[in-house]
Design an enzyme around this catalytic site. Sequence first.
Site, PDB file in Angstrom:
ATOM      1  N   PRO A   5       0.962  -1.199  -0.030  1.00 18.21           N
ATOM      2  CA  PRO A   5       0.126  -0.104  -0.078  1.00 18.21           C
ATOM      3  C   PRO A   5       0.749   1.281  -0.152  1.00 18.21           C
ATOM      4  CG  PRO A   5      -0.225  -1.208   2.200  1.00 18.21           C
ATOM      5  CD  PRO A   5       0.573  -2.193   1.041  1.00 18.21           C
ATOM      6  N   ASN A   6       0.345   2.179  -0.793  1.00 16.38           N
ATOM      7  CA  ASN A   6       0.805   3.502  -0.685  1.00 16.38           C
ATOM      8  C   ASN A   6       2.356   3.719  -1.523  1.00 16.38           C
ATOM      9  OD1 ASN A   6      -1.254   4.822   0.720  1.00 16.38           O
ATOM     10  ND2 ASN A   6      -0.382   3.704   2.271  1.00 16.38           N
ATOM     11  N   ARG A  17       5.243  10.700  -2.612  1.00 18.38           N
ATOM     12  CA  ARG A  17       4.773  10.601  -1.115  1.00 18.38           C
ATOM     13  C   ARG A  17       5.964  10.817  -0.260  1.00 18.38           C
ATOM     14  NH1 ARG A  17       4.576   4.580   1.247  1.00 18.38           N
ATOM     15  NH2 ARG A  17       3.958   5.088   3.378  1.00 18.38           N
ATOM     16  N   TYR A  39      11.123   8.793   1.179  1.00 20.14           N
ATOM     17  CA  TYR A  39      11.178   7.701   0.193  1.00 20.14           C
ATOM     18  C   TYR A  39      11.623   8.239  -1.039  1.00 20.14           C
ATOM     19  CZ  TYR A  39       7.803   5.620   3.558  1.00 20.14           C
ATOM     20  OH  TYR A  39       7.131   5.013   4.521  1.00 20.14           O
ATOM     21  N   ASN A  97       7.976  -5.536  -0.528  1.00 22.45           N
ATOM     22  CA  ASN A  97       7.746  -4.500   0.539  1.00 22.45           C
ATOM     23  C   ASN A  97       6.164  -4.224   0.688  1.00 22.45           C
ATOM     24  OD1 ASN A  97       7.877  -2.065   1.975  1.00 22.45           O
ATOM     25  ND2 ASN A  97       9.113  -1.019   0.316  1.00 22.45           N
ATOM     26  N   ALA A 109       2.792  -0.886   4.883  1.00 26.32           N
ATOM     27  CA  ALA A 109       2.436  -0.814   6.261  1.00 26.32           C
ATOM     28  C   ALA A 109       1.801  -2.238   6.868  1.00 26.32           C
ATOM     29  CB  ALA A 109       1.099   0.225   6.445  1.00 26.32           C
ATOM     30  N   HIS A 118       3.509  -4.532   9.335  1.00 26.03           N
ATOM     31  CA  HIS A 118       3.654  -4.332  10.880  1.00 26.03           C
ATOM     32  C   HIS A 118       2.162  -4.916  11.300  1.00 26.03           C
ATOM     33  CE1 HIS A 118       6.844  -1.704   9.798  1.00 26.03           C
ATOM     34  NE2 HIS A 118       5.961  -1.075   9.176  1.00 26.03           N
ATOM     35  N   ASP A 168       1.274 -15.811   7.061  1.00 30.58           N
ATOM     36  CA  ASP A 168       0.821 -17.289   6.335  1.00 30.58           C
ATOM     37  C   ASP A 168       1.177 -17.612   4.907  1.00 30.58           C
ATOM     38  OD1 ASP A 168       0.349 -17.356   9.078  1.00 30.58           O
ATOM     39  OD2 ASP A 168      -1.915 -17.436   8.853  1.00 30.58           O
ATOM     40  N   GLU A 228      12.170  -9.620   2.575  1.00 25.97           N
ATOM     41  CA  GLU A 228      11.590  -8.510   2.759  1.00 25.97           C
ATOM     42  C   GLU A 228      12.423  -7.148   2.771  1.00 25.97           C
ATOM     43  OE1 GLU A 228      10.407  -8.531   7.210  1.00 25.97           O
ATOM     44  OE2 GLU A 228       9.978  -6.427   6.951  1.00 25.97           O
ATOM     45  N   HIS A 257      12.644  -2.848   2.949  1.00 26.87           N
ATOM     46  CA  HIS A 257      12.117  -1.478   3.082  1.00 26.87           C
ATOM     47  C   HIS A 257      12.754  -0.402   2.385  1.00 26.87           C
ATOM     48  CE1 HIS A 257       9.023  -3.286   5.487  1.00 26.87           C
ATOM     49  NE2 HIS A 257       9.975  -4.095   5.788  1.00 26.87           N
ATOM     50  N   ILE A 258      12.494   0.598   2.053  1.00 25.42           N
ATOM     51  CA  ILE A 258      13.144   1.669   1.482  1.00 25.42           C
ATOM     52  C   ILE A 258      13.717   2.436   2.495  1.00 25.42           C
ATOM     53  CG2 ILE A 258      12.737   3.995   0.320  1.00 25.42           C
ATOM     54  CD1 ILE A 258      10.355   2.617  -0.952  1.00 25.42           C
ATOM     55  N   SER A 259      13.106   2.849   3.649  1.00 29.30           N
ATOM     56  CA  SER A 259      13.523   3.535   4.811  1.00 29.30           C
ATOM     57  C   SER A 259      14.016   2.576   5.966  1.00 29.30           C
ATOM     58  CB  SER A 259      12.371   4.185   5.375  1.00 29.30           C
ATOM     59  OG  SER A 259      11.347   3.593   5.923  1.00 29.30           O
ATOM     60  N   ARG A 275      12.663   5.043  12.856  1.00 31.96           N
ATOM     61  CA  ARG A 275      11.121   5.788  12.835  1.00 31.96           C
ATOM     62  C   ARG A 275      10.364   5.575  13.944  1.00 31.96           C
ATOM     63  NH1 ARG A 275       9.155   4.963   6.709  1.00 31.96           N
ATOM     64  NH2 ARG A 275       7.721   6.762   7.579  1.00 31.96           N
ATOM     65  N   ARG A 283       6.625   0.891  13.602  1.00 33.25           N
ATOM     66  CA  ARG A 283       7.466   0.465  12.729  1.00 33.25           C
ATOM     67  C   ARG A 283       8.355  -0.716  12.805  1.00 33.25           C
ATOM     68  NH1 ARG A 283       5.001   3.564   8.272  1.00 33.25           N
ATOM     69  NH2 ARG A 283       4.787   5.859   9.243  1.00 33.25           N
TER      70      ARG A 283
HETATM   71  C1  DQA Z   1       8.153   1.147   3.862  1.00 35.48           C
HETATM   72  C2  DQA Z   1       7.946   1.228   5.636  1.00 35.48           C
HETATM   73  C3  DQA Z   1       6.517   1.190   6.159  1.00 35.48           C
HETATM   74  O1  DQA Z   1       6.723   1.578   7.798  1.00 35.48           O
HETATM   75  C4  DQA Z   1       5.673   2.077   5.735  1.00 35.48           C
HETATM   76  O2  DQA Z   1       4.355   1.940   5.880  1.00 35.48           O
HETATM   77  C5  DQA Z   1       5.693   2.011   4.037  1.00 35.48           C
HETATM   78  C6  DQA Z   1       7.079   1.743   3.541  1.00 35.48           C
HETATM   79  C7  DQA Z   1       9.292   1.526   3.449  1.00 35.48           C
HETATM   80  O3  DQA Z   1       9.687   0.871   2.206  1.00 35.48           O
HETATM   81  O4  DQA Z   1      10.338   2.140   4.021  1.00 35.48           O
HETATM   82  O5  DQA Z   1       4.684   2.176   3.464  1.00 35.48           O
HETATM   83  O6  DQA Z   1       7.762  -0.210   3.821  1.00 35.48           O
END
Ligand code: DQA
Length: 146
Positions: free
Chosen positions: A9-10, A17, A22, A71, A74, A77, A84, A95, A97-99, A104, A108
């Site tokens: 998502p997002n 964003r 990001y 990725n 959200a 978390h 599953d 897995e 993550h960009i950040s 943070r 998270r």
């Molecule tokens: C994220 C980190 C997550 O906490 C956040 O909800 C995202 C992006 C990252 O790539 O840093 O949507 O997965």
Amino acid sequence: MKIQIINGPNLNLLGKREPQVYGSVSFESYFEGLKEIYPGICLDYFQSNSEGDIIGKLQEVGFSCDGIILNAGAYTHTSIGLHDAIKSITSKVVEVHISNVHQRESFRHKSMIASACKGIILGFGLHSYKLAIDSFVLDVEKSPQH
Ligand code: DQA
């Protein structure tokens, strides 16, 4: 070698964003660059804002591709359903993550999917995805048939 990238998502809003977190590059444009770096790898990209669609994609590709880069945004978390789904398939999932989520908010810091994944790469901006591809390439180079 076939690698599936799945963004949650997002992440369709990358580039627009929270650019201070990001960056200002869209995933589509980063993905074009990735395909040029790895012409010998079949790279596929899927994004959805819906948890069920992400689970559906994991089930669809998770018995045939050589690696999945996830990725989950959200849902990382919160989602036992994703945990599953990762456990239910045979393809290995990294897995990403960009950040650096550990720098943070505390909500998270917990990943519901980490224990189901092969490894985690985070905090390297969009290059986290490239590092995840490299991890699969290293695995192939280490395999006895190679
Ligand atoms: C994220 C980190 C997550 O906490 C956040 O909800 C995202 C992006 C990252 O790539 O840093 O949507 O997965």
